[in-house]
Design a protein around this motif. Structure first.
Motif, mmCIF file in Angstrom:
data_model
loop_
_atom_site.group_PDB
_atom_site.id
_atom_site.type_symbol
_atom_site.label_atom_id
_atom_site.label_comp_id
_atom_site.label_asym_id
_atom_site.label_seq_id
_atom_site.Cartn_x
_atom_site.Cartn_y
_atom_site.Cartn_z
ATOM 1 N N TYR A 239 -51.125 -1.057 4.993
ATOM 2 C CA TYR A 239 -52.123 -0.247 4.289
ATOM 3 C C TYR A 239 -52.741 -1.025 3.124
ATOM 4 O O TYR A 239 -53.951 -0.933 2.866
ATOM 5 C CB TYR A 239 -51.499 1.050 3.784
ATOM 6 N N ALA A 240 -51.918 -1.798 2.424
ATOM 7 C CA ALA A 240 -52.440 -2.617 1.326
ATOM 8 C C ALA A 240 -53.377 -3.699 1.858
ATOM 9 O O ALA A 240 -54.424 -3.986 1.257
ATOM 10 C CB ALA A 240 -51.281 -3.250 0.548
ATOM 11 N N TRP A 241 -53.019 -4.278 2.991
ATOM 12 C CA TRP A 241 -53.847 -5.335 3.574
ATOM 13 C C TRP A 241 -55.191 -4.783 4.054
ATOM 14 O O TRP A 241 -56.208 -5.479 4.008
ATOM 15 C CB TRP A 241 -53.103 -6.015 4.712
ATOM 16 N N LYS A 242 -55.189 -3.536 4.491
ATOM 17 C CA LYS A 242 -56.443 -2.890 4.883
ATOM 18 C C LYS A 242 -57.431 -2.904 3.721
ATOM 19 O O LYS A 242 -58.632 -3.175 3.901
ATOM 20 C CB LYS A 242 -56.165 -1.455 5.338
ATOM 21 N N LYS A 243 -56.942 -2.643 2.518
ATOM 22 C CA LYS A 243 -57.806 -2.653 1.334
ATOM 23 C C LYS A 243 -58.360 -4.055 1.072
ATOM 24 O O LYS A 243 -59.499 -4.210 0.621
ATOM 25 C CB LYS A 243 -57.028 -2.150 0.111
ATOM 26 N N ILE A 244 -57.557 -5.078 1.357
ATOM 27 C CA ILE A 244 -58.022 -6.456 1.182
ATOM 28 C C ILE A 244 -59.136 -6.763 2.181
ATOM 29 O O ILE A 244 -60.177 -7.340 1.829
ATOM 30 C CB ILE A 244 -56.859 -7.456 1.364
ATOM 31 N N GLU A 245 -58.934 -6.367 3.424
ATOM 32 C CA GLU A 245 -59.945 -6.647 4.450
ATOM 33 C C GLU A 245 -61.251 -5.897 4.182
ATOM 34 O O GLU A 245 -62.342 -6.414 4.469
ATOM 35 C CB GLU A 245 -59.400 -6.291 5.838
ATOM 36 N N ILE A 246 -61.150 -4.694 3.631
ATOM 37 C CA ILE A 246 -62.352 -3.907 3.340
ATOM 38 C C ILE A 246 -63.241 -4.622 2.328
ATOM 39 O O ILE A 246 -64.478 -4.577 2.416
ATOM 40 C CB ILE A 246 -61.965 -2.501 2.830
ATOM 41 N N GLN A 247 -62.622 -5.312 1.364
ATOM 42 C CA GLN A 247 -63.408 -6.001 0.329
ATOM 43 C C GLN A 247 -64.253 -7.122 0.928
ATOM 44 O O GLN A 247 -65.332 -7.428 0.432
ATOM 45 C CB GLN A 247 -62.470 -6.537 -0.759
ATOM 46 N N ASN A 248 -63.728 -7.785 1.964
ATOM 47 C CA ASN A 248 -64.520 -8.669 2.824
ATOM 48 C C ASN A 248 -65.130 -9.873 2.112
ATOM 49 O O ASN A 248 -65.976 -10.562 2.660
ATOM 50 C CB ASN A 248 -65.643 -7.871 3.512
ATOM 51 N N ASP A 249 -64.723 -10.133 0.865
ATOM 52 C CA ASP A 249 -65.295 -11.290 0.177
ATOM 53 C C ASP A 249 -64.361 -12.502 0.231
ATOM 54 O O ASP A 249 -64.711 -13.576 -0.245
ATOM 55 C CB ASP A 249 -65.640 -10.953 -1.279
ATOM 56 N N HIS A 250 -63.178 -12.299 0.789
ATOM 57 C CA HIS A 250 -62.255 -13.416 0.987
ATOM 58 C C HIS A 250 -61.641 -13.287 2.387
ATOM 59 O O HIS A 250 -60.425 -13.229 2.554
ATOM 60 C CB HIS A 250 -61.157 -13.418 -0.086
ATOM 61 N N ASN A 251 -62.508 -13.235 3.399
ATOM 62 C CA ASN A 251 -62.032 -12.988 4.754
ATOM 63 C C ASN A 251 -61.478 -14.230 5.439
ATOM 64 O O ASN A 251 -61.219 -14.223 6.637
ATOM 65 C CB ASN A 251 -63.135 -12.362 5.614
#
Length: 395
Positions: A239-251
């Motif tokens: 769930y935490a990683w989902k938030k990282i992927e949503i930001q999409n600026d460090h994919n």
């Protein structure tokens, strides 16, 4: 001197087995005769390759238990059978010390009466484990009201279980000074309790004499552990990683999951449901190659003792981010110095901590360097020196 380690599963299962292999190999090199008794052989590939060939490994057949449970439900007939087998083994092999890693006391009830072997019980978990519960609505409100009482009962239950072990052992070993001090305080620091308790850290597994070149690290966030939700709670990391992927600026960053277990399919399904793209499940692997590449290590366990993977991450200059669920964490990590400690259950704070290290190379590299320096006290030779002191203490 003859030393017997007691395990449920051998030689590979989790951190406890890894620790025993490290200790047993080093003790063998120092001239001790090492024996292992266990109930079930694990089925991982090349599992015997890192066990010294001089170590005697013996399976006790026909012992039943649920390997996914912390509890061990023992029937009297089975306890009598295991006890008889063990006593005969101890007498035949002239065992001096028994290091009980995972056996219930019912299997050792008669050992102290019928042999001269000294029993050392190792405690692998925090004696003051605080689980987090998530309930909504009226039931959630009610549970908040009764939670303090529940915590009180849970603590008493833990202390009672430790009391049983100390009454049937010559020494009780905790994995950290915080665990030891908690138990002694609960027992009023009585002299007999102080004399029968001590602590020994888990040793480092890998022989790494110099720090890894941090600038060669890759954009990898790493989890290493058994895939069992009620213990490791990997769902929180997803769930935490989902938030990282949503930001999409460090994919260009990737989450790698190293390990296997009963909850693997659950995690793969959740990953698919969340639409995670930058994630890889490797299955069971030697994690060293992943430690050497990874920049960030994540842990969200419901409980731990002295987690090997956390110390291994420090040794390999991987900066850990850990949920605050066990007191020994604070013996290992100084918050915002050699790692980041996040409030238990706070997914947003966990995600924010990951992101803060992703975007700040300088901070990440500084913490990685301090992490490597902080783990030198866990060297195998230092730890076995402490064990030898213990043998002389209770001989």
């Amino acid at each position: 001197m003859n030393i017997l380690f007691l395990h449920r599963i051998w030689p590979s299962y989790g951190g406890g087995e890894t620790v025993t292999k490290c200790l047993a190999n080093e003790l063998t090199e120092r001239g001790y005769n090492i024996h292992i008794l266990y109930f079930k052989k694990s089925i991982k590939k090349n599992e015997d390759s890192d066990v010294n060939s001089k170590i005697t490994q013996t399976l006790i057949p026909n012992v039943s238990f649920n390997e996914t449970s912390k509890e061990f439900f023992v029937n009297k007939k089975e306890a009598k059978y295991v006890s008889k087998f063990t006593i005969e083994y101890i007498l035949k092999n002239k065992i001096d010390f028994i290091i009980n890693q995972w056996w219930p006391i019912e299997f050792l009830n008669n050992v102290r009466n019928q042999t001269n072997a000294k029993i050392i019980k190792c405690l692998h978990m925090d004696p003051d484990t605080k689980r987090v519960f998530h309930f909504n609505g009226a039931f959630g409100l009610l549970f908040k009201i009764i939670l303090p009482f529940y915590r009180y009962i849970e603590r008493k239950k833990h202390i009672y279980s430790l009391d049983k072990y100390i009454n049937h052992s010559d020494l009780l070993i905790f994995l950290s000074p915080s665990f030891l001090n908690f138990y002694r305080l609960q027992k009023g620091n009585k002299k007999n309790i102080v004399l029968k308790t001590d602590f020994v850290y888990n040793p480092l597994v890998y022989n790494i004499d110099s720090p890894i070149n941090i600038r060669q690290k890759e954009n990898i966030v790493l989890f290493v552990g058994r895939l069992l939700e009620k213990h490791k709670q990997l769902s929180r990391i997803l769930y935490a990683w989902k938030k990282i992927e949503i930001q999409n600026d460090h994919n260009n960053w990737k989450l790698i999951i190293v390990g296997d277990g009963p909850s693997k399919e659950l995690y793969q399904q959740l990953s698919k449901k969340l639409g995670l793209k930058k994630i890889e499940f490797t299955g069971y692997q030697n994690p060293l190659q992943y430690y050497q590449k990874a920049s960030i290590f994540v842990m969200s366990s419901a409980y731990e003792g002295f987690p090997m993977t956390l110390v291994e991450s420090l040794q390999n200059s991987v900066v850990p981010i850990v949920m605050d669920t066990y007191s020994s964490l604070h013996d290992i990590i100084t918050n915002n110095v050699n790692g980041i400690i996040v409030p238990n259950g706070n997914i947003k704070a966990f995600s924010d901590a990951i992101y803060s290290l992703i975007i700040n190379n300088k901070k990440r590299e500084q913490m990685a360097t301090l992490g490597y320096d902080s783990c030198k006290k866990y060297h195998i030779k230092t730890i076995v020196d402490k064990w030898e002191d213990i043998f002389h203490k209770i001989k």
